[in-house]
Write an enzyme that holds these catalytic residues in place. Structure first.
Site, PDB file in Angstrom:
ATOM      1  N   THR A 117       0.870  -1.326  -0.139  1.00 42.53           N
ATOM      2  CA  THR A 117      -0.053  -0.136  -0.074  1.00 42.53           C
ATOM      3  C   THR A 117       0.865   1.265   0.011  1.00 42.53           C
ATOM      4  O   THR A 117       1.810   1.111   0.631  1.00 42.53           O
ATOM      5  CB  THR A 117      -0.804   0.106   1.176  1.00 42.53           C
ATOM      6  OG1 THR A 117      -1.432   1.228   1.477  1.00 42.53           O
ATOM      7  CG2 THR A 117      -0.032  -0.310   2.540  1.00 42.53           C
ATOM      8  N   TYR A 141      -2.176   0.308  10.165  1.00 41.36           N
ATOM      9  CA  TYR A 141      -2.180  -0.539   9.184  1.00 41.36           C
ATOM     10  C   TYR A 141      -1.183  -0.385   8.055  1.00 41.36           C
ATOM     11  O   TYR A 141      -0.893  -1.419   7.553  1.00 41.36           O
ATOM     12  CB  TYR A 141      -3.541   0.098   8.316  1.00 41.36           C
ATOM     13  CG  TYR A 141      -3.658  -0.238   6.890  1.00 41.36           C
ATOM     14  CD1 TYR A 141      -4.009  -1.594   6.480  1.00 41.36           C
ATOM     15  CD2 TYR A 141      -3.570   0.551   5.897  1.00 41.36           C
ATOM     16  CE1 TYR A 141      -3.907  -2.036   5.166  1.00 41.36           C
ATOM     17  CE2 TYR A 141      -3.430   0.253   4.393  1.00 41.36           C
ATOM     18  CZ  TYR A 141      -3.941  -1.039   4.203  1.00 41.36           C
ATOM     19  OH  TYR A 141      -3.864  -1.642   2.807  1.00 41.36           O
TER      20      TYR A 141
END
Ligand code: UDP
Length: 327
Positions: A117, A141
């Site tokens: 990501t 995250y």
């Protein structure tokens, strides 16, 4: 060719599975359906229902091999949730990631493609973000994904696993054949929320922040079509013969929140009811990828890069599936 896809019932994973099937490949999906959808597992796909943290599930799945590669999508992926419950993310993403990598190495898997990501880069400096940008996540995250990248680097050094870490910017859009689309619960992403607001299925969209240092004051993101992401996953497999890689995946072009709303209005032919609101915690002003490296090394280029084309595919899927996949 046969592939193992964890999280193959999720948004990006299911679009990769469709791409593999369309190219004549075989797929085994491992999914626990915590966030994935049963109806996103296409006909002809073998399903092993279970968790990537469960060695018996993995053994059952790996027994359908040998696999040309493992694609690992299964993960928790909500930034806000990760900041409320950090250990959930370390347990689910990192702990279970270790179990999966271990099983793959022991099971003789040679190539591993990891769904990473742009959140690795935290709040980056100016300009398009290339692979040499510092890894400095500002969310649990993002940290959990960075930790998995590190584990995979060690699996490469110690066991010779060939690893591709693909850092997606803003995945968007839907399957051209109308089989699949975006259905997160809760939905937090801009494009599906804007479409539902236009369709009158949600309250007006809140524009999070209008005082960013961008031309119109709203955040800029690099929206990339899920089918282009799927294509990148398959292209890197050949490149892995020469060694492990990490690539940033976007179109290289950013769009502000207000530009996205205008694109939804143009595609849908109706207004997107919205109101201007304060900033959402942790949103950097501008996140645009440089994907020059994957382009140079694999010939990949996004083929559906125009924002209106991305939005049009998302709109078509939502109109055909106003409630998403069956509950
Ligand atoms: N955004 C917004 N209103 C919403 C949801 C998102 O203004 O209801 C903005 C958000 O602040 C960000 C952009 O839209 O600037 C994209 O957000 P999204 O959650 O889709 O992806 P992210 O960039 O956070 O991964």
């Amino acid at each position: 060719m046969r592939y193992l896809v964890t999280g193959g019932a999720g948004y990006v994973g299911s679009h990769l599975v469709a791409e593999i099937r369309d190219r004549g490949g075989e797929v085994v999906v491992v999914d626990n359906f915590v966030t994935g959808h049963r109806d996103a597992v296409l006909p002809g796909v073998r399903l092993v229902e279970g968790d990537v943290g469960d060695a018996a599930t993995l053994q059952a799945a790996l027994a359908f091999g040998p696999f040309e590669a493992v694609f690992h999508f299964a993960a928790r992926s909500l930034v806000g949730e990760s900041m409320r419950d950090p250990m959930l993310y370390f347990r689910e993403n990192v702990g279970k990631g270790a179990i999966l990598i271990d099983s793959c190495v022991r099971g003789g898997v040679r190539k591993f493609v990891f769904s990473s990501t742009a959140a690795l880069f935290g709040v980056p400096g100016e300009g398009p973000i290339g692979e040499t940008a510092p890894i400095a996540p500002v969310s649990v995250y993002g940290e959990s994904k960075a930790m998995i990248e590190r584990m995979l680097a060690w699996a490469g050094r110690v066991h010779g696993l060939r690893v591709a870490c693909l850092r997606y910017f803003n995945a968007a859009g839907a399957d051209a054949a109308g089989r699949l689309g975006e259905d997160h619960r809760p939905e937090t992403h801009l494009i599906p929320l804007a479409i539902d607001a236009a369709l009158g299925r949600r309250p007006p969209l809140e524009v999070f922040g209008t005082d960013f240092p961008t031309p119109d004051g709203t955040c800029i993101r690099d929206y990339i079509h899920v089918a282009d992401l799927a294509d990148a996953h398959l292209r890197v497999l050949t490149r892995l013969d020469a060694g492990s890689v990490a690539y940033n995946l976007g179109t290289g072009r950013g769009h502000s929140v207000l530009e996205v709303l205008r694109a939804v209005e143009a595609v849908g032919g109706r207004a997107v009811p919205h109101c201007l609101a304060g900033r959402r915690a942790g949103d950097p002003a501008n996140l645009v990828a440089s994907s020059a490296r994957i382009a140079a090394e694999t010939g990949w280029a996004p083929r559906r890069a125009a924002l209106e084309a991305i939005v049009a595919s998302a709109w078509a899927w939502r109109v055909a599936h106003p409630d998403g996949f069956a509950a």
